[in-house]
Design a protein around this motif. Sequence first.
Motif, mmCIF file in Angstrom:
data_model
loop_
_atom_site.group_PDB
_atom_site.id
_atom_site.type_symbol
_atom_site.label_atom_id
_atom_site.label_comp_id
_atom_site.label_asym_id
_atom_site.label_seq_id
_atom_site.Cartn_x
_atom_site.Cartn_y
_atom_site.Cartn_z
ATOM 1 N N ILE A 140 3.250 2.418 1.583
ATOM 2 C CA ILE A 140 4.079 1.984 1.492
ATOM 3 C C ILE A 140 3.590 0.343 1.878
ATOM 4 O O ILE A 140 3.480 0.346 2.954
ATOM 5 C CB ILE A 140 5.795 2.196 1.954
ATOM 6 N N SER A 141 3.816 -0.883 0.827
ATOM 7 C CA SER A 141 3.889 -2.292 1.105
ATOM 8 C C SER A 141 4.914 -2.993 1.151
ATOM 9 O O SER A 141 5.475 -2.774 0.128
ATOM 10 C CB SER A 141 2.551 -2.783 -0.216
ATOM 11 N N CYS A 142 4.731 -2.932 2.350
ATOM 12 C CA CYS A 142 6.467 -4.646 2.981
ATOM 13 C C CYS A 142 5.791 -5.447 2.490
ATOM 14 O O CYS A 142 5.097 -5.928 2.951
ATOM 15 C CB CYS A 142 7.120 -3.342 3.386
ATOM 16 N N ASP A 196 2.452 5.884 -8.213
ATOM 17 C CA ASP A 196 3.446 4.273 -8.267
ATOM 18 C C ASP A 196 4.552 5.246 -8.140
ATOM 19 O O ASP A 196 5.181 5.554 -9.614
ATOM 20 C CB ASP A 196 3.025 3.725 -9.708
ATOM 21 N N LYS A 218 11.516 1.758 -3.409
ATOM 22 C CA LYS A 218 13.108 0.983 -3.599
ATOM 23 C C LYS A 218 14.780 1.590 -3.338
ATOM 24 O O LYS A 218 15.057 1.055 -3.015
ATOM 25 C CB LYS A 218 12.739 -0.287 -4.665
ATOM 26 N N THR A 234 6.882 3.492 -6.471
ATOM 27 C CA THR A 234 7.342 1.924 -6.089
ATOM 28 C C THR A 234 8.706 1.753 -6.041
ATOM 29 O O THR A 234 10.404 1.678 -5.655
ATOM 30 C CB THR A 234 7.149 0.686 -6.690
ATOM 31 N N ILE A 267 9.553 -4.613 -0.875
ATOM 32 C CA ILE A 267 8.972 -2.941 -1.452
ATOM 33 C C ILE A 267 7.786 -3.973 -2.592
ATOM 34 O O ILE A 267 7.960 -3.999 -3.099
ATOM 35 C CB ILE A 267 9.107 -1.618 -1.630
ATOM 36 N N VAL A 268 6.522 -4.443 -1.765
ATOM 37 C CA VAL A 268 5.725 -4.769 -3.418
ATOM 38 C C VAL A 268 5.111 -3.442 -3.765
ATOM 39 O O VAL A 268 4.884 -3.476 -5.111
ATOM 40 C CB VAL A 268 4.197 -5.640 -2.551
ATOM 41 N N SER A 269 4.531 -1.939 -3.196
ATOM 42 C CA SER A 269 3.722 -1.135 -3.801
ATOM 43 C C SER A 269 3.729 0.344 -3.036
ATOM 44 O O SER A 269 4.188 -0.475 -1.656
ATOM 45 C CB SER A 269 2.435 -1.298 -3.763
ATOM 46 N N ALA A 270 4.394 1.126 -3.752
ATOM 47 C CA ALA A 270 4.566 2.204 -2.987
ATOM 48 C C ALA A 270 3.609 3.934 -3.665
ATOM 49 O O ALA A 270 3.967 3.654 -5.117
ATOM 50 C CB ALA A 270 6.315 2.903 -2.336
ATOM 51 N N LYS A 271 2.887 4.306 -3.165
ATOM 52 C CA LYS A 271 2.095 4.881 -3.711
ATOM 53 C C LYS A 271 2.304 6.279 -3.153
ATOM 54 O O LYS A 271 2.059 6.827 -2.250
ATOM 55 C CB LYS A 271 0.189 4.832 -4.027
ATOM 56 N N THR A 279 1.461 -2.307 5.606
ATOM 57 C CA THR A 279 1.126 -1.514 4.936
ATOM 58 C C THR A 279 1.812 0.083 5.682
ATOM 59 O O THR A 279 1.157 -0.301 6.951
ATOM 60 C CB THR A 279 -0.601 -0.879 4.798
#
Length: 175
Positions: A13-15, A156, A162, A158, A87-91, A22
Amino acid sequence: MKLFFGLIAGIFISCSLIAQTTLSLQPDSKSGCDASLGFHTNFNSGSNYGSDVYIKAFCMPGASGGHNTNRALIKFDLTQIPNGAKIVSAKLTLYAAGFVNDKLPGHYGKNEATLNRVTSPWTESGVKWNTMPTFTKVNAVTLPKSSNSKQDYTCDVTAMVKDMINVPGANYGFY
């Protein structure tokens, strides 16, 4: 740590607040939980494999006829995400273990799958096929048919993450 039908689950997760952070999370005995639920035609209909080494998701012919079906649940501890974080990205990465035994040779057959967000509570040792939690198909992610028996997947998730953090108490994991 468990394997998901020969897969290890990890979520990245990138917040974003002022600086980007990260996180790399895995369901383990200290945070998160995971379970594999089984339904076996002509055998039983309520197995829990919460302590199994592997988290399996499959449907195959049963030894005594009918079908042998497993589904997996995975929950990550998202409390490390600060309140108000964007949240920018969550993989979610699922790593294949490949050949497990002569009945589970890794990915095979028509093995497309859907990853959904769980919407009700469950416990690793208490959940069974007949008591599996509810889930939503909103923002579901499709895992396409594998190209080989040891294919890894990076999904992905994300939108689902969220949903999990934007509604307090809504993190019940993935199905």
